[in-house]
Scaffold this motif. Structure first.
Motif, PDB file in Angstrom:
ATOM      1  N   VAL A   1       0.866  -1.181   0.000  1.00 30.55           N
ATOM      2  CA  VAL A   1       0.000   0.000   0.000  1.00 30.55           C
ATOM      3  C   VAL A   1       0.900   1.228   0.000  1.00 30.55           C
ATOM      4  O   VAL A   1       1.809   1.333   0.822  1.00 30.55           O
ATOM      5  CB  VAL A   1      -0.930   0.023   1.223  1.00 30.55           C
ATOM      6  CG1 VAL A   1      -1.807   1.264   1.209  1.00 30.55           C
ATOM      7  CG2 VAL A   1      -1.791  -1.239   1.278  1.00 30.55           C
TER       8      VAL A   1
ATOM      9  N   LEU B   1      -3.149   0.036  -3.830  1.00 28.62           N
ATOM     10  CA  LEU B   1      -3.077  -1.217  -3.092  1.00 28.62           C
ATOM     11  C   LEU B   1      -2.886  -2.346  -4.093  1.00 28.62           C
ATOM     12  O   LEU B   1      -3.629  -2.441  -5.077  1.00 28.62           O
ATOM     13  CB  LEU B   1      -4.366  -1.436  -2.297  1.00 28.62           C
ATOM     14  CG  LEU B   1      -4.525  -2.733  -1.512  1.00 28.62           C
ATOM     15  CD1 LEU B   1      -5.404  -2.512  -0.291  1.00 28.62           C
ATOM     16  CD2 LEU B   1      -5.098  -3.863  -2.352  1.00 28.62           C
TER      17      LEU B   1
ATOM     18  N   LEU C   1      -8.539   1.758   2.141  1.00 24.76           N
ATOM     19  CA  LEU C   1      -7.647   2.813   1.653  1.00 24.76           C
ATOM     20  C   LEU C   1      -8.155   4.186   2.072  1.00 24.76           C
ATOM     21  O   LEU C   1      -7.372   5.051   2.481  1.00 24.76           O
ATOM     22  CB  LEU C   1      -7.525   2.750   0.127  1.00 24.76           C
ATOM     23  CG  LEU C   1      -6.692   1.620  -0.453  1.00 24.76           C
ATOM     24  CD1 LEU C   1      -6.778   1.624  -1.974  1.00 24.76           C
ATOM     25  CD2 LEU C   1      -5.245   1.716  -0.001  1.00 24.76           C
TER      26      LEU C   1
END
Length: 197
Positions: free
Chosen positions: A17, A35, A126
Motif C-alpha cells: 500500500v 493497493l 484505503l
C-alpha cells in the motif's frame, strides 16, 4: 531496531500500500493510494485457470481531491486487477464521498456510505487511512508554502490537533513539554449533555 528474527517460514501473500500527497496548481490537494495484493504461487481464486504467481489479485487506486478544510471535492477510482468482474460495481458508489470532510467521524461516515455490500472492503480501507495522509500533507504543506512566501505563522487558538491523540503527544509527556509547553496539562473541552425531563 529491527524485528526479532522470525521462525523458518514460507511466503504466502504480499500486500503493498502506497499513499502520496500533492499540492495542485489550482490550490487544491490530491491524495492518492495504491493497493496491490500478490501471491508467490499460482492461485485458483475462483478462476477457470490459476492466476500466475506474482500477478496482482488486486491492483486498486484512489485519487481524492481536498480543499484546505479537508472536504472531498472529487474522487477517482481505478480497479485494474480484481478477483471478479463484479468488483467493478464498487467504483460508482465512491462518488457519494464527495462533500464529506476528512476529520472526526470520517470512518463512521465511510461505513454509513460504503459499508457492507454498498462498497468494496479494500477501497474503504484505503479511504480510512487517507485521513492521516491528508493530515500529513495539508498542514505541513500550508506551513511550507507560507514560509516560502515569507508569511508569518497564524495565531494558534489551541494545541495542535495531534496533542492528546497518541502516547508520544500526551499533554503530560516530554514531547509536549519540549515543543508546546503552553499546552502541558491541556484537557479537551467536554460537551455538556442536556437531559430532557
Amino acid at each position: 531496531m529491527p524485528l526479532p528474527a522470525p521462525q523458518p517460514r514460507t511466503p504466502m501473500h504480499t500486500r503493498q500500500v502506497v499513499y502520496n500527497g500533492w499540492r495542485r496548481d489550482d490550490g487544491l490537494w490530491d491524495l492518492e493510494a495504491v493497493l496491490t495484493d500478490t501471491k508467490p504461487f499460482a492461485a485458483d481464486l475462483y478462476r477457470p485457470a490459476p492466476l500466475p504467481a506474482g500477478s496482482p489479485v488486486h491492483d486498486l487506486s484512489i485519487r481524492v481531491t481536498l480543499d484546505d478544510a479537508f472536504v472531498v471535492q472529487a474522487i477517482a477510482t481505478s480497479m485494474d486487477a480484481t478477483p471478479f468482474g463484479e468488483c467493478q460495481q464498487a467504483t460508482d458508489p465512491m462518488q457519494q464521498v464527495v462533500g464529506v470532510r476528512m476529520g472526526p467521524g470520517w470512518r463512521q461516515a465511510l461505513e454509513r456510505i460504503l459499508g457492507g455490500v454498498r462498497g468494496c472492503t479494500h477501497l474503504r480501507e484505503l479511504l480510512f487511512n487517507m485521513a492521516t495522509v491528508a493530515y500529513q500533507t495539508i498542514p505541513s504543506g500550508q506551513m511550507h508554502l507560507r514560509r516560502l512566501a515569507g508569511e508569518p505563522e497564524p495565531a494558534q487558538e489551541g494545541p495542535p490537533y495531534h496533542v492528546g491523540r497518541c502516547i508520544t503527544w500526551d499533554a503530560e509527556g516530554a514531547v509536549v513539554r519540549r515543543h508546546h509547553p503552553e499546552f502541558v496539562g491541556w484537557q479537551p473541552l467536554r460537551r455538556k449533555t442536556v437531559v430532557q425531563g
